[in-house]
Motif scaffolding. Structure first.
Motif, mmCIF file in Angstrom:
data_model
loop_
_atom_site.group_PDB
_atom_site.id
_atom_site.type_symbol
_atom_site.label_atom_id
_atom_site.label_comp_id
_atom_site.label_asym_id
_atom_site.label_seq_id
_atom_site.Cartn_x
_atom_site.Cartn_y
_atom_site.Cartn_z
ATOM 1 N N THR C 301 0.875 -1.265 0.046
ATOM 2 C CA THR C 301 -0.219 -0.051 -0.008
ATOM 3 C C THR C 301 0.740 1.063 -0.174
ATOM 4 O O THR C 301 0.773 2.377 -0.736
ATOM 5 C CB THR C 301 -0.971 -0.126 1.257
ATOM 6 N N GLU C 344 -7.432 0.169 -0.852
ATOM 7 C CA GLU C 344 -7.408 -0.913 -0.186
ATOM 8 C C GLU C 344 -8.783 -0.928 0.514
ATOM 9 O O GLU C 344 -9.312 -2.224 0.744
ATOM 10 C CB GLU C 344 -6.223 -1.199 0.549
ATOM 11 N N ASP C 429 -5.115 -1.664 -5.407
ATOM 12 C CA ASP C 429 -4.569 -1.984 -4.422
ATOM 13 C C ASP C 429 -5.714 -3.062 -3.903
ATOM 14 O O ASP C 429 -6.643 -2.682 -3.211
ATOM 15 C CB ASP C 429 -4.391 -0.911 -3.057
HETATM 16 MG MG LIG Z 1 -2.107 -2.521 1.817
#
Ligand SMILES: [Mg+2]
Ligand SMILES: Nc1ncnc2c1ncn2[C@@H]1O[C@H](COP(=O)(O)OP(=O)(O)OP(=O)(O)O)[C@@H](O)[C@H]1O
Ligand SMILES: Nc1ncnc2c1ncn2[C@@H]1O[C@H](COP(=O)(O)OP(=O)(O)OP(=O)(O)O)[C@@H](O)[C@H]1O
Ligand SMILES: [Mg+2]
Lengths: 426, 352, 502, 426
Positions: C301, C344, C429
């Protein structure tokens, strides 16, 4: 400092609380230095009594504000609550004295000269006096309970945002208090009055600066109680959880509605407890403007003490220190600026609150490599700050100095901002 | 019944039921001072039998800000049953207030000022008459009294501080200026401190003044609630014996403090009479019987439009150095505390 | 089969606008692991919420171990020995891990006061059982998504109830953590616990479950013994049509270099390691899918955030976009440069709960819906409806609230949001977290198509197979360092895991 | 109604706005009925002028409050901002007249009698007059810009919670205004003043009720502008996004800091625009208490108009109606309760705000199927409500009626709560 903080951390004292303690010490030092007649030194007794009185006065319901804030809400009504509960107390006393029961409690007696007079409060027996006072104060606290309940109900069942619910009681309760006051006086003292004079011996006794230790004691006991609740009981843990993440709290089977009920009742009842001391302190019940706007002081104390208005964060120690800090600042302002201090007070309190909260989160600010004066906003902010500095300088020293201050501040900040920018680049 | 009459909506009800025309007394802010005045109003309403001539008198109590008073006047202007307005102007030279009064007069509504007059040099025409006392003279008298007391305690020099809700509010300013003139140049004014009508602040202010100016010899309470604030603080600070406390108005608490010997002299206006005379004059003006006007305003010239209600200088029952003969009986009535209290009970008043 | 421990009878539930469930009836046998499959929005979570007392007003009947129950709240469910791991994280970030685990069931000491020590030690036990070294005293907020998920699991375990519901427990976990979870599940089943297991990952479902129930559009489709069926069949039932097997071949050879990253590093003040990323260098070509593998917390990330100018710490290193130097200080600059990021954590960083589907999709590309400088609702309508069409988002209408969509469908909306900006580079992500098979294959196909149009895509995923199918090249991160790079041909799960753990 | 709402929905009018419109109509109707001298009918002109004036006065900065709230913040400082900007305007006028430039703008002329006098504002030429006014008002608006910038900076760079940042300016600006006022008057009119009279012909002209249409016009234009910004521009959409989910907004490439800057500057500048009308309206600049507490009215207007204090929700139409609604309620109270209305005002406003917000979310309440009086809290709430009802009844009619009211309300609510409970069961 680090060492100390490490040690204090063991006692559960957080960095921003240490910062507050240091700030308080610093201010006392400054005042001792700047105050020509060193009254903190030569009159430390009267001064500490007065600061104690004021801190208790503010702190008692600041604790309530803190509780509500930690639970994720806000209570704007405490100022009006003080007025309302004060009125309830005053009116109960009037009712007990002049109402139907009056003739029982205050019988008509025959005085030495043989002519019959009604016993008034001052001449009534200790039993009657304390009965009246206890009942009345009980009434006041009860009114607090009911207002708190009203808040909780509006928020949980009617789903009003806390801000709205307590905003409406902020305006509503004060007017309610005025109505009650006019009604009671006009009915039982047949002359409509905007305020009631509190001449009950208990309150006169309480007002006496010899008994201020009692105010402080009450404040301490309440603080201790709150501390136990928040950091040693399940209830407290749940309140933090509620403030931190209501959804999660619900899903963990916590009865969030009841928690809110507790929090708002606590908030309102601390306000009504405070109202007792307000009555004693001012010797009068004045629904129109008693405690007007003081809710903001309470919230400020809590916030300066490290409460987060998002909820879930806040400590008793912090709030305690916050209240003390604010009171000392205000006091020292009037000590340093001898005459005409009143117009400066607000400004200095405002600045001090900002500084206190900023300081309490200096670490985060440092950590996140964010710039203090980013881009256009940064430049305008610099200009703003220099302008305000100039304004202050102007009214303290004069216009030339103002110009110099402005340029000075501007240059300093600008250079800072520039280097900062370079750092961010490289 | 009696009580009914008093309770707010009581006369709201009978004002709206049989469409009376109303005489309205607009005060500056909610203060015990006006309780006595309200009594006077009621007394006048009864005594002059307003009901018979289809009139009713009531009191309007704005929130103490200039906007509050203006808004209230405008609200009244938009109501059709108004016969007369008595106003205690919150600010003497405020154009908006002056204009609103002008508008009333244009509509044929009778307008007088009571207690707080408009700036006479500028807005004399905006109201017909003024009932009350000149705050400046009042201040001057209290100043003289203070000087007398100080002299008797052989204090010939020193400083004094004056306390008020808003130090720049007109009645406060003229009282302070008056006092300054009255007490003389021997004594220096250390500070004028405002408390925005916050009583806690009022007490703090006294406290701070005491610790800030060690050379204080006198404290002056300009607004009603400043009296008890000063008296109590002086007492708890234990400096009563070498501090002279003089105040305006006689709140319940102030009277008690004088009994305790914490106040040396009170200059008391007569709000009850203000209310009473206001009703008398306005009803007369509305029913245009000129006899009353002539009777109340006999003399011609600059002060042809001023009716002065009594001033009282109240001193403790015993041990006051002040004598009645020191003061011009035409301007001020010299009273011992007990006589004053008798007068209060006569009209079943708690304060004045 | 032994008499069922839970039996659902004609369960129905509708929300304003949507009928989430209608007459769902099936049984769950005592001690089995019962998997529940269905597309996004099929109603799985809703059903589980009903079963665990979160949703209390519904139609139909619920029988637990014989007798009818009507839960008034989660407490009642726990009393009936039912506990749940929710699909979305529900932790109090300001409180410690231990406090979160025992939230609502705090341990008291002799005089009725709270005893944190007891709770911490108890929490420690459970965490050890989960084979993680999370400190029970740590604040939940300071943990990563993965660890937070583990705390949620620990919380559910701490009740050690008879019936345990797991709603996509592995969506935020990486292989190793998943493996641990499996071991825990095994232990539980030895204890004879019954487990309801929701997942979009077919391999998990088939590895764990005894029986599988399929829901579609809130209706019960069937319950099968796992042994008598296979993935394709189940997916067919879920989607209601054949899913032709993906062949993402036929992609034109990658073009010239689009993005060049030279030893990118990101500091991490106040942490032993000192950095989150260290000397990461790689390049991305036109029309290429670059997969980034790594364990939870490897820094994937962060890497994405650096490329997107959203890093919360100062970044060293040089980036070249189309050969030109590129150093974004704010996502805006990244957008202008033609880079998009699908985040994410959908709930926290993705959706605008107060806005409807249309506005959520169009938010990044409003400039293209202007008429004479003002927003044109018509253009906006067209833009978003096109995306809803392409991605087959399940929604009542474009005006319905985004929160009323199921997790997966919300995710599709966010992907659509970025596609509307016609980016040069798309950073994804973990784009398929909690996205159902059908949607997944659509996403894959979409990504594929985008590449053919010359887009560069960087994708992370918690599922290695996904990376293996999708990407042309795979980079492996381990503790913020780049430890390996494979071309698709010669990448295998084993190699990648080895690189990820070195 | 449904039909209408359907139709109005097409116009983008939301149900709670329809509710407000109906409420307004209802109140006017009630007032017409209850007001003995039907002044809404016979004096509709003066009344509409006054209501228009008041609505504009409140609405102008209520729009600002709304903008800030929608962006997910709160601005507690607008009341003080009004005082501050008003003071800036007044002081600039003093400066221009008595400062160094004064001699240029206001030359000393020789009057008919041959003795030389300084031209004062009233006798200065139109050009000078308008120059002075324009410059001064510009200064006021600029001060608004800078205060807004300060807020934005404190919130984005120093990371203060909006509540804290604007709370400190709430106390700070007022005292700053007082300082500025005393400084300017004592320096240029050599007599320290806490108030400055505004006798400039422009303000006198503006105050004249014949020119109130201008106030309303300004309000309408500002409202229209705000409406366009919020619902027809990218900026507006981004502000909604910011208020809805700040992090997501940032990650969608929205420059959230700049948006906040805009929102707070807008808030502060609307306040300074309002201050122009405050000066005209009151004919005086009174830093001590001008606009004191009015920030709450503005927030109330926005909230009654359907703004959510969580941010991301709120409309111009709603705020507009909210302001109008509040003003009409206050006005009608004073019409119906002929004398002593003031003590009732607060109570009624409070109740009305609660009702308005409740009504605006009646649907959700119905939908959620939650009970109105659940469990112990419910019972206590019922008791509370009956007590407050009794209190009101007591002071309106007397004690017997109060008792009856209390019992009545209690029984009704209790029965309701009971049936509700049964429903929940069955
Ligand atoms: Mg991540
Ligand atoms: N709180 C809610 N309000 C309105 N609609 C809802 C709500 N929760 C769920 N829904 C709707 O109910 C349906 C089922 O949602 P649910 O979350 O159960 O699907 P799911 O099977 O869990 O999907 P996923 O696999 O993406 O989690 C969806 O269409 C969703 O839009
Ligand atoms: N909120 C946080 N607080 C402290 N450390 C964090 C936080 N988030 C991430 N980290 C640390 O930063 C590094 C990268 O974490 P991150 O979760 O971004 O990795 P990742 O590879 O993206 O994992 P995933 O994307 O699967 O969650 C890890 O070492 C982790 O410990
Ligand atoms: Mg789900």
């Amino acid at each position: 400092m680090n060492q100390r903080s490490g040690f204090l951390a063991k006692l559960g004292i957080r960095p921003n609380e240490i910062a507050l303690i240091l700030a308080i010490v610093a201010i006392i030092g400054i005042t001792l230095g700047a105050d020509a007649n060193r009254s903190y030194w030569f009159q430390w007794e009267t001064n500490s009594i007065e600061i104690g009185r004021q801190t208790a006065l503010l702190g008692i319901f600041a604790l309530g504000a803190m509780m509500v804030i930690v639970s994720g809400g806000i209570d704007l009504s405490s100022g009006s609550m003080i007025a309302f509960s004060g009125t309830v107390i005053a009116c109960s006393m009037i009712y007990l004295q002049y109402g139907p029961l009056g003739s029982l409690l205050f019988p008509v007696v025959v005085d030495s000269a043989g002519k019959s007079i009604a016993t008034d409060m001052a001449h009534a027996g200790l039993f009657v006096q304390s009965l009246v006072v206890i009942v009345s104060i009980a009434m006041g606290l009860t009114s607090g309970f009911f207002v708190g309940t009203l808040h909780a109900w509006l928020i949980t069942s009617i789903r009003l945002p806390p801000f709205v619910a307590t905003l409406s009681t902020l305006v509503g309760l004060r007017s309610m208090a005025r109505i009650l006051c006019e009604y009671t006086t006009s009915t039982y003292q047949n002359s409509k009055k905007a305020q009631v004079n509190i001449d009950h011996p208990f309150f006169t006794w309480l007002r006496d600066s010899k008994h201020v230790y009692l105010w402080v004691a009450v404040f301490f006991v309440l603080a201790a109680l709150t501390w136990v609740i928040l950091s040693r009981t399940v209830l407290g843990r749940h309140i933090y959880a509620l403030g931190g993440n209501e959804q999660a709290a619900k899903l963990s089977g916590i009865r969030t509605d009841r928690l809110k009920w507790f929090a708002y009742v606590f908030g309102a009842m601390t306000a009504s407890l405070a109202s007792v001391f307000y009555l004693a302190n001012e010797g009068v019940c004045a629904p129109v403007n008693q405690g007007r706007g003081h809710e903001l002081n309470a919230i400020a104390a809590a916030v300066v003490g490290g409460c987060s208005l998002q909820g879930g964060i806040g400590t008793v120690t912090g709030t305690f220190l916050g209240a003390l800090f604010l009171r000392i600042v205000i006091d020292s302002v009037s000590k340093i600026i001898k005459s005409g201090a009143d117009i400066w007070e607000g400004l200095i309190v405002g600045i001090v609150v900002v500084l206190a909260v900023t300081f309490s989160q200096l670490q985060q600010l440092r950590g996140s490599g964010r710039r203090l004066f980013p881009g256009a906003l940064g430049v305008c902010a610099i200009i703003t700050l220099s302008l305000f500095a100039a304004l202050i300088a102007m009214s303290t020293w004069g216009e030339k100095q103002a110009a110099m201050t402005m340029i000075g501040v501007f240059v300093v900040l600008f250079v800072y901002g520039f280097t900062e920018k370079q750092k961010a680049r490289g | 019944s009696e009580k009914k009459e008093d309770s707010t909506v009581g006369n709201a009800a009978n004002a709206s039921s049989n469409a009376k025309r109303r005489i309205v007394f607009v005060v500056n802010t909610d203060d015990p001072f006006w309780d006595a005045c309200r009594e006077g109003l009621k007394e006048g309403e009864r005594h002059f039998k307003l009901a018979d001539s289809g009139l009713s008198a009531s009191m309007e109590v704005p929130d103490g800000s200039i906007k509050g008073q203006i808004d209230r006047l405008r609200q009244l202007a938009s109501q059709s049953d108004l016969a007369g307005v008595a106003l205690s102007a919150i600010s003497a030279d405020n154009p908006s207030i002056a204009e609103e009064l002008e508008n009333f007069q244009k509509k044929g509504i009778k307008v007088i000022t009571v207690d707080g007059d408009l700036l006479r040099t500028k807005y004399r025409a905006n109201r017909k008459y003024y009932i009350g006392t000149d705050n400046e003279t009042a201040g001057e008298i209290l100043g003289k009294a203070a000087a007398g007391i100080l002299a008797s305690r052989n204090k010939t020099a020193g400083g004094y501080a004056q306390f008020a809700g808003y130090t720049d509010n007109d009645n406060a300013r003229s009282r302070m200026d008056g006092f300054k003139r009255g007490v003389g140049t021997a004594f220096i004014e250390k500070d004028r401190i405002s408390d925005e009508t916050d009583r806690t602040r009022a007490q703090e202010n006294v406290r701070n003044a005491l610790s800030n100016h060690p050379d204080l010899v006198a404290l002056v309470g300009i607004w009603a609630y400043n009296a008890p604030a000063i008296a109590r603080t002086v007492e708890s600070a234990g400096v009563k014996k070498n501090m002279t406390v003089v105040t305006f108005d006689a709140q319940e608490a102030a009277i008690q403090e004088m009994e305790k010997g914490n106040i040396d002299a009170m200059l008391v206006q007569n709000p009850f009479d203000m209310g009473f005379q206001a009703v008398r004059l306005l009803s007369a003006m509305v029913l245009n019987n000129d006899s009353v006007e002539k009777e109340m305003f006999p003399n011609t010239g600059t002060d042809a439009d001023i009716y002065t209600t009594g001033l009282r200088l109240v001193v403790p029952n015993s041990g006051s150095p002040l004598k009645a003969e020191d003061f011009d009986a035409k301007v001020v009535e010299f009273m011992k505390l007990d006589d004053f209290k008798k007068w209060l009970t006569k009209y079943n008043l708690k304060s004045s | 089969m032994a008499d069922p421990i839970v039996s659902l009878r004609k369960i129905g539930k509708s929300f304003p606008g949507v009928r989430a469930l209608s007459d769902v009836s099936f049984d769950i046998a005592n001690g089995e692991l019962h998997a529940i499959c269905g597309e996004n929005g099929a109603g799985k979570s809703t059903l589980m919420k009903i079963l665990s007392g979160v949703i209390c007003d519904y139609d139909g009947e619920l029988h637990v171990s014989g007798q009818k129950v009507q839960f008034q709240g989660t407490r009642d469910a726990e009393a009936a020995s039912i506990s749940i791991i929710h699909q979305e994280l529900n932790l109090v970030e300001q409180l410690s891990v231990a406090a979160n685990i025992f939230l609502g069931r705090e341990l008291r000491n002799s005089i009725g006061l709270r005893s944190d020590a007891a709770m911490e030690s108890a929490a420690k036990k459970i965490l050890v059982e989960l084979e993680t070294d999370i400190d029970p005293r740590a604040l939940a907020g300071s943990l990563r998504v993965g660890d937070q998920q583990l705390v949620e699991i620990a919380k559910a375990l701490s009740l050690n109830s008879q019936i345990l519901i797991m709603d996509e427990p592995t969506s935020a976990l990486t292989e190793s953590e998943v493996a641990r979870l499996y071991r825990v599940i095994a232990k539980l089943r030895q204890r004879g616990a019954t487990i309801l297991y929701i997942s979009h990952k077919m391999d998990e479902v088939f590895q764990l479950s005894n029986r599988i129930t399929v829901l579609r559009d809130g209706c019960f489709i069937l319950t099968e013994n796992t042994s008598d069926t296979n993935a394709n069949e189940i997916t067919k039932w879920m989607v209601g049509r054949e899913i032709e097997s993906l062949d993402l071949g036929g992609r034109s050879a990658p073009g010239d270099v689009l993005l060049e990253v030279k030893n990118l590093s990101m500091a991490w003040p106040g942490h032993a390691r000192g950095y989150r990323l260290k000397d990461v260098s790689f390049h991305l070509r036109r029309g290429e899918v670059l997969g980034i593998a790594g364990l939870m917390g490897a820094g994937r990330t962060e890497l994405m955030e650096c490329l997107f100018g959203a890093a919360e710490h100062t970044v060293q290193g040089t980036l070249l976009l189309d050969g030109k130097p590129y150093s974004p200080n704010h996502p805006k600059e990244a957008c202008n440069a033609g880079i998009g990021l699908v985040t994410e954590d959908r709930k926290r960083l993705g959706i605008f709960p107060a806005m409807n589907v249309k506005q959520n999709i169009s938010i990044c590309s409003l400039d293209s819906t202007l008429l004479a400088g003002l927003l044109s609702s018509k253009l906006e309508q067209e833009a978003s409806s096109s995306m809803v069409g392409n991605l087959q988002v399940k929604t009542a209408s474009l005006e319905s609230a985004i929160t009323s969509l199921s997790g997966g469908n919300q995710q599709k909306c966010i992907v659509g949001r970025w596609l509307l900006t016609q980016p040069k580079i798309l950073l994804l992500d973990d784009p398929t977290r909690g996205v159902d098979v059908g949607a997944k294959s659509e996403l894959y196909r979409l990504i594929n198509k985008l590449c053919q149009d010359g887009l560069g895509v960087i994708v992370t995923s918690s599922e290695l197979p996904e990376l293996l199918t999708l990407s042309d090249r795979i980079l492996v991160l381990s503790e913020g360092r780049l430890t390996a790079e494979f071309r698709r041909e010669d990448a295998t799960q084993e190699k990648i895991m080895r690189a990820a753990t070195q």
